[in-house]
Design a protein around this motif. Structure first.
Motif, PDB file in Angstrom:
ATOM      1  N   GLU A   1       0.816  -1.209   0.000  1.00 38.26           N
ATOM      2  CA  GLU A   1       0.000   0.000   0.000  1.00 38.26           C
ATOM      3  C   GLU A   1       0.859   1.273   0.000  1.00 38.26           C
ATOM      4  OE1 GLU A   1      -3.548   1.401   2.929  1.00 38.26           O
ATOM      5  OE2 GLU A   1      -3.417  -0.754   2.539  1.00 38.26           O
ATOM      6  N   GLU A   2       1.911   1.257   0.826  1.00 43.13           N
ATOM      7  CA  GLU A   2       2.822   2.410   0.894  1.00 43.13           C
ATOM      8  C   GLU A   2       3.471   2.676  -0.469  1.00 43.13           C
ATOM      9  OE1 GLU A   2       3.881   4.626   3.242  1.00 43.13           O
ATOM     10  OE2 GLU A   2       2.296   3.969   4.596  1.00 43.13           O
ATOM     11  N   ILE A   3       3.910   1.588  -1.075  1.00 40.85           N
ATOM     12  CA  ILE A   3       4.614   1.720  -2.355  1.00 40.85           C
ATOM     13  C   ILE A   3       3.639   2.101  -3.472  1.00 40.85           C
ATOM     14  CG2 ILE A   3       5.917   0.459  -4.123  1.00 40.85           C
ATOM     15  CD1 ILE A   3       7.544   1.054  -1.584  1.00 40.85           C
ATOM     16  N   ASN A   4       2.537   1.373  -3.548  1.00 37.46           N
ATOM     17  CA  ASN A   4       1.618   1.584  -4.676  1.00 37.46           C
ATOM     18  C   ASN A   4       0.929   2.942  -4.629  1.00 37.46           C
ATOM     19  OD1 ASN A   4       2.254  -0.899  -5.738  1.00 37.46           O
ATOM     20  ND2 ASN A   4       0.596  -1.956  -4.637  1.00 37.46           N
ATOM     21  N   ASN A   5       0.490   3.356  -3.429  1.00 37.75           N
ATOM     22  CA  ASN A   5      -0.190   4.660  -3.334  1.00 37.75           C
ATOM     23  C   ASN A   5       0.747   5.800  -3.736  1.00 37.75           C
ATOM     24  OD1 ASN A   5      -2.497   3.373  -2.524  1.00 37.75           O
ATOM     25  ND2 ASN A   5      -2.278   3.871  -0.326  1.00 37.75           N
ATOM     26  N   THR A   6       1.998   5.666  -3.356  1.00 36.46           N
ATOM     27  CA  THR A   6       2.976   6.709  -3.722  1.00 36.46           C
ATOM     28  C   THR A   6       3.253   6.664  -5.228  1.00 36.46           C
ATOM     29  OG1 THR A   6       3.946   6.513  -1.527  1.00 36.46           O
ATOM     30  CG2 THR A   6       5.275   7.616  -3.211  1.00 36.46           C
ATOM     31  N   ASP A   7       3.453   5.441  -5.735  1.00 36.62           N
ATOM     32  CA  ASP A   7       3.654   5.288  -7.192  1.00 36.62           C
ATOM     33  C   ASP A   7       2.504   5.945  -7.964  1.00 36.62           C
ATOM     34  OD1 ASP A   7       6.027   3.978  -7.126  1.00 36.62           O
ATOM     35  OD2 ASP A   7       5.272   2.018  -7.795  1.00 36.62           O
ATOM     36  N   ASP A   8       1.279   5.704  -7.488  1.00 35.10           N
ATOM     37  CA  ASP A   8       0.110   6.242  -8.200  1.00 35.10           C
ATOM     38  C   ASP A   8       0.112   7.767  -8.204  1.00 35.10           C
ATOM     39  OD1 ASP A   8      -0.678   3.676  -8.677  1.00 35.10           O
ATOM     40  OD2 ASP A   8      -2.246   3.612  -7.118  1.00 35.10           O
ATOM     41  N   LYS A   9       0.453   8.349  -7.050  1.00 35.40           N
ATOM     42  CA  LYS A   9       0.495   9.827  -6.962  1.00 35.40           C
ATOM     43  C   LYS A   9       1.565  10.386  -7.902  1.00 35.40           C
ATOM     44  CE  LYS A   9      -2.824  10.710  -4.271  1.00 35.40           C
ATOM     45  NZ  LYS A   9      -3.992  11.396  -4.870  1.00 35.40           N
ATOM     46  N   ILE A  10       2.712   9.710  -7.932  1.00 33.31           N
ATOM     47  CA  ILE A  10       3.806  10.163  -8.809  1.00 33.31           C
ATOM     48  C   ILE A  10       3.370  10.009 -10.277  1.00 33.31           C
ATOM     49  CG2 ILE A  10       6.162   9.655  -9.569  1.00 33.31           C
ATOM     50  CD1 ILE A  10       6.745   8.806  -6.625  1.00 33.31           C
ATOM     51  N   PHE A  11       2.703   8.914 -10.557  1.00 30.90           N
ATOM     52  CA  PHE A  11       2.264   8.645 -11.936  1.00 30.90           C
ATOM     53  C   PHE A  11       1.273   9.707 -12.422  1.00 30.90           C
ATOM     54  CE2 PHE A  11      -0.399   6.712 -15.169  1.00 30.90           C
ATOM     55  CZ  PHE A  11       0.539   6.142 -16.017  1.00 30.90           C
ATOM     56  N   GLU A  12       0.391  10.131 -11.516  1.00 30.96           N
ATOM     57  CA  GLU A  12      -0.603  11.159 -11.876  1.00 30.96           C
ATOM     58  C   GLU A  12       0.079  12.437 -12.368  1.00 30.96           C
ATOM     59  OE1 GLU A  12      -3.316  12.017  -8.650  1.00 30.96           O
ATOM     60  OE2 GLU A  12      -3.887   9.890  -8.481  1.00 30.96           O
ATOM     61  N   VAL A  13       1.223  12.733 -11.785  1.00 30.41           N
ATOM     62  CA  VAL A  13       1.924  13.980 -12.134  1.00 30.41           C
ATOM     63  C   VAL A  13       2.894  13.793 -13.294  1.00 30.41           C
ATOM     64  CG1 VAL A  13       3.505  15.761 -11.258  1.00 30.41           C
ATOM     65  CG2 VAL A  13       1.721  14.823  -9.760  1.00 30.41           C
ATOM     66  N   THR A  14       3.644  12.696 -13.267  1.00 28.48           N
ATOM     67  CA  THR A  14       4.764  12.555 -14.212  1.00 28.48           C
ATOM     68  C   THR A  14       4.474  11.598 -15.364  1.00 28.48           C
ATOM     69  OG1 THR A  14       5.779  10.675 -13.064  1.00 28.48           O
ATOM     70  CG2 THR A  14       6.378  12.880 -12.288  1.00 28.48           C
ATOM     71  N   GLY A  15       3.476  10.732 -15.177  1.00 30.78           N
ATOM     72  CA  GLY A  15       3.176   9.757 -16.232  1.00 30.78           C
ATOM     73  C   GLY A  15       4.037   8.515 -16.158  1.00 30.78           C
ATOM     74  N   HIS A  16       4.871   8.406 -15.131  1.00 36.91           N
ATOM     75  CA  HIS A  16       5.633   7.155 -14.957  1.00 36.91           C
ATOM     76  C   HIS A  16       5.850   6.870 -13.473  1.00 36.91           C
ATOM     77  CE1 HIS A  16       9.328   9.403 -14.071  1.00 36.91           C
ATOM     78  NE2 HIS A  16       8.957  10.217 -15.024  1.00 36.91           N
ATOM     79  N   LYS A  17       6.094   5.580 -13.221  1.00 34.32           N
ATOM     80  CA  LYS A  17       6.308   5.155 -11.838  1.00 34.32           C
ATOM     81  C   LYS A  17       7.793   4.942 -11.590  1.00 34.32           C
ATOM     82  CE  LYS A  17       1.737   3.042 -11.423  1.00 34.32           C
ATOM     83  NZ  LYS A  17       0.935   1.835 -11.184  1.00 34.32           N
ATOM     84  N   PRO A  18       8.259   5.345 -10.424  1.00 32.13           N
ATOM     85  CA  PRO A  18       9.697   5.200 -10.157  1.00 32.13           C
ATOM     86  C   PRO A  18      10.120   3.744  -9.981  1.00 32.13           C
ATOM     87  CG  PRO A  18       8.566   6.088  -8.239  1.00 32.13           C
ATOM     88  CD  PRO A  18       7.554   5.995  -9.327  1.00 32.13           C
ATOM     89  N   THR A  19      11.364   3.485 -10.297  1.00 27.55           N
ATOM     90  CA  THR A  19      11.904   2.128 -10.124  1.00 27.55           C
ATOM     91  C   THR A  19      12.768   2.047  -8.868  1.00 27.55           C
ATOM     92  OG1 THR A  19      13.797   2.715 -11.481  1.00 27.55           O
ATOM     93  CG2 THR A  19      11.944   1.667 -12.598  1.00 27.55           C
ATOM     94  N   ILE A  20      13.040   3.188  -8.260  1.00 27.03           N
ATOM     95  CA  ILE A  20      13.902   3.189  -7.071  1.00 27.03           C
ATOM     96  C   ILE A  20      13.105   3.561  -5.823  1.00 27.03           C
ATOM     97  CG2 ILE A  20      16.106   3.590  -8.252  1.00 27.03           C
ATOM     98  CD1 ILE A  20      15.720   6.597  -7.666  1.00 27.03           C
ATOM     99  N   VAL A  21      13.468   2.928  -4.731  1.00 26.50           N
ATOM    100  CA  VAL A  21      12.789   3.144  -3.448  1.00 26.50           C
ATOM    101  C   VAL A  21      13.839   3.388  -2.378  1.00 26.50           C
ATOM    102  CG1 VAL A  21      11.440   2.023  -1.622  1.00 26.50           C
ATOM    103  CG2 VAL A  21      10.797   1.688  -4.018  1.00 26.50           C
ATOM    104  N   ARG A  22      13.623   4.398  -1.571  1.00 25.36           N
ATOM    105  CA  ARG A  22      14.463   4.577  -0.384  1.00 25.36           C
ATOM    106  C   ARG A  22      13.578   4.376   0.839  1.00 25.36           C
ATOM    107  NH1 ARG A  22      18.378   9.549  -0.087  1.00 25.36           N
ATOM    108  NH2 ARG A  22      19.840   8.068  -0.997  1.00 25.36           N
ATOM    109  N   PRO A  23      13.772   3.279   1.559  1.00 24.56           N
ATOM    110  CA  PRO A  23      12.966   3.038   2.754  1.00 24.56           C
ATOM    111  C   PRO A  23      13.227   4.131   3.794  1.00 24.56           C
ATOM    112  CG  PRO A  23      14.165   1.056   2.085  1.00 24.56           C
ATOM    113  CD  PRO A  23      14.734   2.186   1.313  1.00 24.56           C
TER     114      PRO A  23
END
Ligand code: ZN
Length: 282
Positions: free
Chosen positions: A171-193
């Motif tokens: 949920e943490e990863i996907n919700n953030t990916d979705d927010k980023i995707f809404e703005v940039t049109g792509h999902k990040p491949t890197i994660v910093r815990p």
């Protein structure tokens, strides 16, 4: 007596002539003796054998010459330009890449100031953004993206991943990916815990989702109110090729020190030959 004397003298002359002839005769064929000596064998073909390699050596000569010329061509580069080869190596070794990363943004106060400095200094950085903040300030994320910086996922609510179960982590990863995707049109491949809290389980789970965990190796503790001078010293002491500097663009009032520090380290690192890259280029 006279006759016998004459005979004796004639005999003496004959003996002398014979000796002279012998001596002349020997020196008239020195090659044979030399060859025999050289070959160490009286066999008459020995000299021919000794001679034979010479023509074949001479037919080898082109090869030798090629070899020699190769060597000649190599030698100068090895002797004279040895310095320049070393110089090139040194230049290659002197290519030093370092990444500046900013966690916890975006925000409206510090992130834009940081972006201004990066733009002025022509530096590309990496922003590990928090989904909750992206939700509040999508326009700042849009600026990060449009100015060529790299974007990574830093969770939605900034929890410690090691305290989450698999569903919560997703949920943490996907919700953030979705927010980023809404703005940039792509999902990040890197994660910093958050907090760098990671274990094998979390790492394996993220790997399954094709996410690469990116931590850091230089931490001046900007979130902790560390004075600018101390942070500067810390970074310069630990700077190296492949360096990954952890800074923040939001999360504490101390980020104002980060804003003061940023132009100083950019100038000094650049003066020391560092190139600023996004973390994927390290
Ligand atoms: Zn963080």
């Amino acid at each position: 007596m006279k006759i016998s004397n004459l005979c004796f003298r004639s005999f003496q002359v004959a003996v002398l002539l014979f000796i002279v002839c012998l001596a002349v005769g020997c020196s008239a064929h020195p090659s044979i003796e030399r060859d025999q000596i050289v070959s160490g064998s009286p066999v008459s073909t020995a000299p021919a054998v000794d001679e034979a390699p010479q023509p074949s050596e001479s037919t080898d000569n082109p090869q030798n010459e090629i070899n020699n010329s190769d060597i000649d061509q190599v030698d100068p580069t090895e002797s004279e330009p040895i310095d320049s080869i070393d110089g090139q190596d040194e230049e290659e070794l002197n290519v030093k890449n370092i990444a500046i990363t900013f966690d916890d943004g975006p925000d409206l106060k510090f992130t834009p100031q940081i972006l201004d400095i990066l733009q002025e200094k022509d530096v590309k950085a990496t922003f590990f953004v928090v989904g909750m903040q992206v939700n509040k300030y999508p326009e700042v994320l849009e600026r990060i993206e449009s100015e060529g910086h790299m974007i990574g996922n830093h969770s939605y609510y900034h929890p410690s991943f090691t305290k989450l179960d698999s569903d919560e982590l997703a949920e943490e990863i996907n919700n953030t990916d979705d927010k980023i995707f809404e703005v940039t049109g792509h999902k990040p491949t890197i994660v910093r815990p958050p907090y760098g809290a990671v274990n094998d389980e979390v790492r394996e789970q993220l790997q399954e989702w094709n996410k690469e965990v990116v931590l850091w190796n230089i931490d001046p503790r900007d979130w902790d109110g560390t004075p600018v001078d101390d942070m500067f010293e810390n970074i310069m002491d630990h700077a190296r090729d492949g360096g990954n500097i952890l800074l923040h663009s939001f999360g504490s009032k101390h980020v104002e020190n980060t804003v003061k520090l940023l132009p100083l380290i950019i100038d000094e690192l650049r003066a020391e030959g560092y190139s600023f890259v996004t973390v994927d280029k390290l």
